[in-house]
Design an enzyme around this catalytic site. Structure first.
Site, PDB file in Angstrom:
ATOM      1  N   GLY A   1     -10.346   3.295   1.019  1.00 37.42           N
ATOM      2  CA  GLY A   1     -10.727   2.801  -0.296  1.00 37.42           C
ATOM      3  C   GLY A   1     -12.177   3.070  -0.659  1.00 37.42           C
TER       4      GLY A   1
ATOM      5  CE  LYS B   1     -10.697  -2.137   4.520  1.00 34.60           C
ATOM      6  NZ  LYS B   1      -9.623  -2.631   3.647  1.00 34.60           N
TER       7      LYS B   1
ATOM      8  CD1 TRP C   1      -2.563   1.626   2.249  1.00 34.32           C
ATOM      9  CD2 TRP C   1      -2.868   1.414   0.055  1.00 34.32           C
ATOM     10  NE1 TRP C   1      -3.608   2.463   1.876  1.00 34.32           N
ATOM     11  CE2 TRP C   1      -3.809   2.346   0.541  1.00 34.32           C
ATOM     12  CE3 TRP C   1      -2.873   1.104  -1.314  1.00 34.32           C
ATOM     13  CZ2 TRP C   1      -4.733   2.990  -0.287  1.00 34.32           C
ATOM     14  CZ3 TRP C   1      -3.801   1.747  -2.141  1.00 34.32           C
ATOM     15  CH2 TRP C   1      -4.711   2.670  -1.628  1.00 34.32           C
TER      16      TRP C   1
ATOM     17  CB  ALA D   1      -1.624  -2.021  -3.131  1.00 34.94           C
TER      18      ALA D   1
END
Length: 333
Positions: free
Chosen positions: A139, A194, A15, A143
């Protein structure tokens, strides 16, 4: 402030590499701190990160590479942290340069284990950074797709709208679209939660549950996220926006999701330790599950979180995934 503003990315993973790539589309030079000096030398000679997103080629004249976190801090006005939450405190302990006057943006999707705080709150409490100088980059965005320049979306959250716009402008390109938000706390908690739900999706897949169950699981997950974030920070937020629902879906379903991969291994019979050893990247959801469970157990008024509870039981109470998820199926609707 926008004139001659300098950015530094802190972290050497996928990332961090993707964020550096985005910034080099708009900045003449980008600071980049990573602790691995061998990786830095490789980038200088071979023009790519040897360990992550190896297909991304950099113009080395655009990079200020350093394995000294203090050099990166001195270089930049805006610091973007992309260090896994489990290692953040250890890296920050190396600081002897003040960061009180810096703008801090977190691209970390997890809770700081030592403090039990989301990253923005940790910087505020520990380093006295004003909340208007703190932001979140979230997001839905993997990535790996940034590396391939597939169209992706980012949400930039900050109490100071102008700072959010500045970050958004410098991350935008023909393959990166950006939105801004003032919901720093909600977006950061959603980014943490998440990952837990993605582990649940992976466990379910590993156990042999099909798409029908996965759709019910994700439907319940977004409602659980809504209840949790409302209890943490009760403001008017649209949980169906990309920063919440979109990020949940991509992490729960994508083949690039390391948290889903980790969960899938657990569902197939791996122990937690063996799954962690086999993976080359950190599954943030492992740490997040413990933090999220501990935090919600401290709520004065209880909140219903059957999915978080199930993942916690599997990862930290060593309960049988098959039995835990069989019990979970009766708690979903």
């Amino acid at each position: 402030m926008e004139k001659d503003v300098k950015f530094a990315v802190l972290g050497g993973g996928s990332w961090a590499t993707a964020i550096v790539k985005m910034l080099t589309n708009n900045q003449e030079i980008v600071g980049w701190y990573m602790r691995n000096s061998d990786a830095i030398e490789h980038i200088k000679t071979q023009k790519h990160n040897p360990n992550y997103l190896t297909s991304v080629e950099f113009k080395t004249e655009q990079l200020f590479l350093t394995d000294d976190i203090n050099e990166a801090v001195k270089f930049a006005d805006i610091l973007i942290f992309a260090i896994p939450s489990a290692f953040l405190v250890g890296e920050l302990e190396k600081l002897n340069t003040p960061i009180i006057d810096k703008i801090i943006f977190s691209a970390i999707k997890g809770i700081v284990p030592e403090s039990g705080l989301i990253v923005g709150e940790h910087f505020h409490e520990t380093y006295k950074i004003p909340f208007e100088h703190i932001g979140v980059i979230t997001g839905p965005c993997h990535a790996e797709e940034v590396a391939m320049e597939r169209l992706s979306y980012l949400t930039i959250a900050c109490a100071d709208k102008d700072k959010a716009k500045l970050i958004a402008k410098n991350l935008s390109s023909n393959y990166i679209k950006t939105n801004i938000s003032k919901d720093i706390i909600g977006t950061e908690y959603a980014a943490m939660l998440k990952n837990i739900y993605a582990i649940a999706a992976g466990i379910a897949h590993g156990l042999g549950y099909g798409d029908n169950f996965q759709s019910v699981l994700m439907s319940n997950a977004i409602r659980e996220m809504k209840r949790y974030t409302k209890r943490i920070h009760n403001i008017d937020r649209n949980i169906n926006k990309s920063a919440y629902l979109g990020d949940l879906l991509v992490t729960g379903y994508s083949i690039f999701s390391r948290n889903r991969m980790f969960g899938n291994m657990i569902g197939k019979g791996y122990t937690v330790k063996s799954a962690q050893m086999e993976m080359s990247m950190i599954a943030e959801g492992y740490y997040a599950a413990k933090s999220a469970y501990t935090i919600k157990e401290g709520f004065k008024k209880k909140v219903k979180t059957p999915i978080i509870d199930a993942v916690y039981q599997v990862l930290y109470e060593n309960k049988n995934p098959k039995k835990v998820f069989l019990d979970l199926t009766d708690k979903l609707d």
